[in-house]
Scaffold this motif. Structure first.
Motif, short mmCIF file in Angstrom:
data_model
loop_
_atom_site.label_atom_id
_atom_site.label_comp_id
_atom_site.label_asym_id
_atom_site.label_seq_id
_atom_site.Cartn_x
_atom_site.Cartn_y
_atom_site.Cartn_z
N TRP A 193 3.78 -13.54 0.96
CA TRP A 193 2.92 -12.39 1.23
C TRP A 193 2.63 -11.63 -0.06
CZ3 TRP A 193 4.24 -7.10 0.87
CH2 TRP A 193 3.28 -6.24 1.39
N PHE A 194 3.66 -11.46 -0.88
CA PHE A 194 3.52 -10.73 -2.14
C PHE A 194 2.47 -11.39 -3.04
CE2 PHE A 194 4.93 -10.47 -6.63
CZ PHE A 194 4.69 -9.13 -6.83
N THR A 198 -0.61 -8.79 -2.14
CA THR A 198 -0.48 -7.55 -2.90
C THR A 198 -1.15 -7.70 -4.26
OG1 THR A 198 1.56 -8.06 -4.07
CG2 THR A 198 1.78 -7.17 -1.84
N ARG A 199 -1.59 -6.55 -4.76
CA ARG A 199 -2.30 -6.53 -6.03
C ARG A 199 -1.40 -7.02 -7.16
NH1 ARG A 199 -3.21 -0.77 -7.08
NH2 ARG A 199 -4.67 -0.88 -5.37
N LYS A 200 -0.13 -6.57 -7.13
CA LYS A 200 0.79 -6.97 -8.19
C LYS A 200 1.06 -8.47 -8.13
CE LYS A 200 1.29 -2.82 -9.60
NZ LYS A 200 0.94 -2.34 -10.93
N ARG A 223 5.95 -6.73 -18.90
CA ARG A 223 6.58 -6.09 -17.75
C ARG A 223 6.65 -7.06 -16.57
NH1 ARG A 223 3.61 -1.03 -15.74
NH2 ARG A 223 4.14 -0.26 -17.81
N MET B 114 -6.23 0.82 -12.01
CA MET B 114 -5.37 0.97 -10.82
C MET B 114 -4.08 1.66 -11.21
SD MET B 114 -6.04 -2.66 -8.98
CE MET B 114 -7.66 -3.04 -8.31
N THR B 116 -1.45 2.72 -8.92
CA THR B 116 -0.22 2.62 -8.13
C THR B 116 0.79 1.71 -8.80
OG1 THR B 116 -1.56 1.15 -6.81
CG2 THR B 116 -0.87 3.20 -5.78
N GLY B 117 2.05 2.06 -8.67
CA GLY B 117 3.11 1.34 -9.35
C GLY B 117 3.52 0.07 -8.64
N SER B 121 2.94 -0.76 -4.50
CA SER B 121 1.96 -1.78 -4.17
C SER B 121 2.49 -2.72 -3.09
CB SER B 121 1.58 -2.58 -5.41
OG SER B 121 2.61 -3.46 -5.74
N PHE B 122 3.80 -2.69 -2.87
CA PHE B 122 4.35 -3.49 -1.79
C PHE B 122 3.91 -2.92 -0.44
CE2 PHE B 122 7.20 -4.93 -5.08
CZ PHE B 122 7.37 -6.25 -4.74
N VAL B 123 3.63 -1.63 -0.45
CA VAL B 123 3.18 -0.98 0.77
C VAL B 123 1.67 -1.10 0.81
CG1 VAL B 123 3.28 1.13 2.10
CG2 VAL B 123 5.08 0.62 0.47
N TYR B 124 1.19 -1.78 1.82
CA TYR B 124 -0.21 -2.15 1.81
C TYR B 124 -1.11 -1.06 2.38
CZ TYR B 124 -4.23 -5.20 2.09
OH TYR B 124 -5.46 -5.76 1.93
N THR B 128 -2.34 3.32 -1.25
CA THR B 128 -2.70 2.07 -1.90
C THR B 128 -3.96 1.48 -1.28
OG1 THR B 128 -0.34 1.72 -2.04
CG2 THR B 128 -1.74 -0.08 -2.74
N GLU B 131 -7.07 3.40 -2.22
CA GLU B 131 -7.44 3.06 -3.59
C GLU B 131 -8.13 1.70 -3.64
OE1 GLU B 131 -4.13 3.83 -6.48
OE2 GLU B 131 -5.32 2.45 -7.67
N GLU B 132 -7.56 0.78 -2.88
CA GLU B 132 -8.10 -0.57 -2.82
C GLU B 132 -9.57 -0.54 -2.37
OE1 GLU B 132 -5.61 -2.87 -3.42
OE2 GLU B 132 -6.89 -4.65 -3.37
#
Lengths: 330, 261
Positions: A193-194, A198-200, A223, B114, B116-117, B121-124, B128, B131-132
């Motif tokens: 899922w990540f 997710t964006r990261k 990082r 962007m 958010t940290g 970002s794990f929180v969808y 977040t 912003e998306e």
């Protein structure tokens, strides 16, 4: 001549694979015929669970490959060192289990960060072979340093999980394997899922694809590297706990890491779903071979059966079942 | 000093040199890039154009000299920090992220914007997600601008060459850079693709006010669209001026256009 040879060798590999699959199926079939079919099912279930526990170790490997493009030959040693630290806390300092695990967690975070900062960051942009050699060196270093610091006496991590199997219908399930498999699936789903959603995670895939272009996008590549290595360290702790509980804690534990290779070669170096499927296949092959072939050949075949499959796979699909096609052969 | 006064320059490169082993890639190169203009860097192969671009975007650290963006030195900053300052770039070879579609590539272009940290970002959902959505709207504007509407979900590897270059341009634009560095944006393109790209480059400068520094080999295109041109030869700058000035410069004719004139 060249193309003919190529064709033959490709065909040969397919024949080998077909033979191997036939062999596995026959194993099960013969098992059903000559023993009772419950035994076959039991072996298969146990194989799947064990396989998922291999996946738990392989996921750290895939994580590193997916995000930094490095191949980490020391993943098994990561598992070993995490288990040694936890066992050390238990044996030497008499810490309670939860605290030992917490110490192990902290250790692996610092370990991952240190490794990234002092070993891998200086190697950014270097040839992939140089990075592979560095991780091989690291593996041997850890295998020496672990026992040097914490002693070579085998230890164990006793998790508060019953040893006696859970009987479910016809099946006898080992609780630690059930738990290990469940944790494995949970983490693999989480990582999947990540990386997809997710964006990261998407940025991490970008980093793996090209360090240079990612930097031009303003992505702090270093990082992300640190995050990847720390996560691989923490996942290794989970593997260390599960496997340390099952087979004990000493340098032998690092050998579990070798099973990573058939798992990821089968599934694909960069595929999360591939880690699950690869793990299950390796677990199945092992269990069925142990149950139905080893008694007739005097044992030992279960240990190399997954590698036979791996070699055949390399001949046919070097990028694995689910892997990206663009993978350098090394 | 060759720079006419009264111009507001966004990028100043002052006496920059770079050596690789014994090879001198750039020697004492100075350029002033005026804000909002199209600035071309030309020169024969191996003249040091790309290495100059790599120094501006932080991939190479100059051995000597200084590079200032918006009046502030950016010497020694990392490429990602320079991107955060508002300098975007494209690459000579196609550098799209494989295994991702057009939209994902362009969304990655907005990475610098962007905030958010890693953990959030794990929180969808929540912040977040809002912003998306905002970022997605900006990217949609660009998709309209570059006429990529039908290709949002297309895997970039399957696109025609010219389209891939266009997506790469879009990804660089997505970061809303003040200064855009284009390394041979039209190399290897057919005539139609080239004309498209020329129009986009002109539109970017005019509509968005983005300053553009481009390296290009097609002399016709360069003379047509550039406000100013710097000519490099063997690592040194041999001329700098308007297209007409450069065209008339005897050193340029000798070093570069020689055979044709």
């Amino acid at each position: 001549m060249q193309p003919i040879l190529k064709f033959l060798s490709a065909k040969f590999a397919w024949i080998l694979l077909a033979a191997f699959i036939a062999f596995i199926v026959a194993e099960g079939g013969v098992g059903v015929l000559i023993k009772d079919w419950r035994f076959a099912v039991e072996l298969a279930v146990d194989g799947v669970l064990t396989g998922l526990m291999y996946s738990l170790i392989a996921v750290g490997f895939v994580l590193i490959y997916k995000s930094t493009d490095a191949i980490n030959f020391a993943q098994g040693e990561f598992v070993m060192i995490a288990a040694i630290v936890v066992a050390g806390c238990l044996d030497w300092f008499g810490l309670p289990l939860w605290l030992s695990i917490l110490v192990g967690f902290g250790f692996m975070v610092v370990f991952g960060m240190t490794l990234e900062r002092f070993v891998l960051r200086p190697m950014i942009g270097m040839n992939i072979v140089a990075i592979i050699m560095a991780t091989i060196g690291l593996a041997f270093f850890l295998r020496g340093a672990g026992p040097l610091i914490f002693g070579a006496a085998p230890s164990t991590i006793n998790l508060p999980i019953p040893d006696s199997p859970i009987v479910w219908g016809l099946l006898y399930l080992t609780p630690i394997k059930l738990l290990g498999a469940a944790v494995s699936i949970l983490f693999l789903a989480g990582f999947g899922w990540f990386f997809l959603k997710t964006r990261k995670g998407v940025a991490m895939r970008a980093v793996a694809d090209s360090h240079q272009v990612s930097m031009a996008m303003g992505i702090n590549v270093e990082r992300y590297f640190a995050v990847a290595w720390v996560t691989a360290g923490v996942v290794a702790l989970l593997g260390g706990l599960a496997w340390g509980n099952m087979i004990g804690v000493d340098t032998q534990l690092a050998l579990v890491g070798l099973k990573v290779f058939p798992v990821v070669i089968l599934g694909g170096l960069d595929s999360i779903i591939g880690v699950i499927v690869g793990g299950i296949v390796v677990g199945l092959v092992e269990a069925l071979t142990a149950g139905f072939v080893d008694p007739y050949v005097g044992g030992g075949m279960k240990d190399f059966a997954p590698y036979v499959l791996m070699v055949i796979m390399l001949m046919i699909r070097p990028y694995g079942i689910f892997g990206r096609r663009l993978i350098e052969r090394i | 000093m060759a720079e006419p006064n009264g111009h507001d320059s966004i990028l100043s490169v002052r006496g920059v040199s770079k050596n690789f082993g014994g090879v001198r890639a750039n020697n004492d190169v100075s350029i002033e890039v005026p804000r909002g203009k199209i600035f071309a860097i030309i020169g024969p192969n191996g003249a040091g154009k790309t290495s100059l671009l790599n120094m501006i975007s932080g991939f190479y650290v100059p051995d000597a000299g200084e590079i200032a963006f918006e009046g502030k030195s950016i010497n020694g900053l990392k490429p990602n920090e320079i991107a955060e300052h508002g300098i975007g770039r494209t690459f000579q070879n196609i550098a799209l992220f494989r295994g991702m579609n057009v939209l994902q590539n362009m969304m990655l272009g907005r990475h610098v914007l962007m905030k958010t940290g890693v953990l959030s970002s794990f929180v969808y959902w929540g912040k977040t997600q809002r912003e998306e959505v905002a970022h997605r709207e900006k990217v949609e504007e660009l998709i309209d601008f570059l006429r990529l509407n039908d290709l949002r979900k297309a895997p970039t590897g399957e696109l025609a060459y010219g389209l891939q270059k266009r997506v790469e341009l879009g990804r660089a634009l997505a970061a809303e850079p003040e200064l855009l560095l284009l390394d041979e944006p039209m190399a290897g393109m057919n005539q139609e693709e080239k004309e498209d790209m020329v129009r986009y480059v002109l539109d970017i400068a005019e509509q968005r006010g983005t300053t553009i520094v481009l390296i290009e080999h097609d002399m016709g295109v360069v003379m047509d669209i550039s406000d100013r041109i710097a000519v490099l030869d063997q690592g040194e700058k041999i001329a700098d001026g308007t297209p007409d000035e450069v065209r008339a410069n005897p050193r340029v004719i000798e070093a570069y256009l020689g055979a044709d004139h």
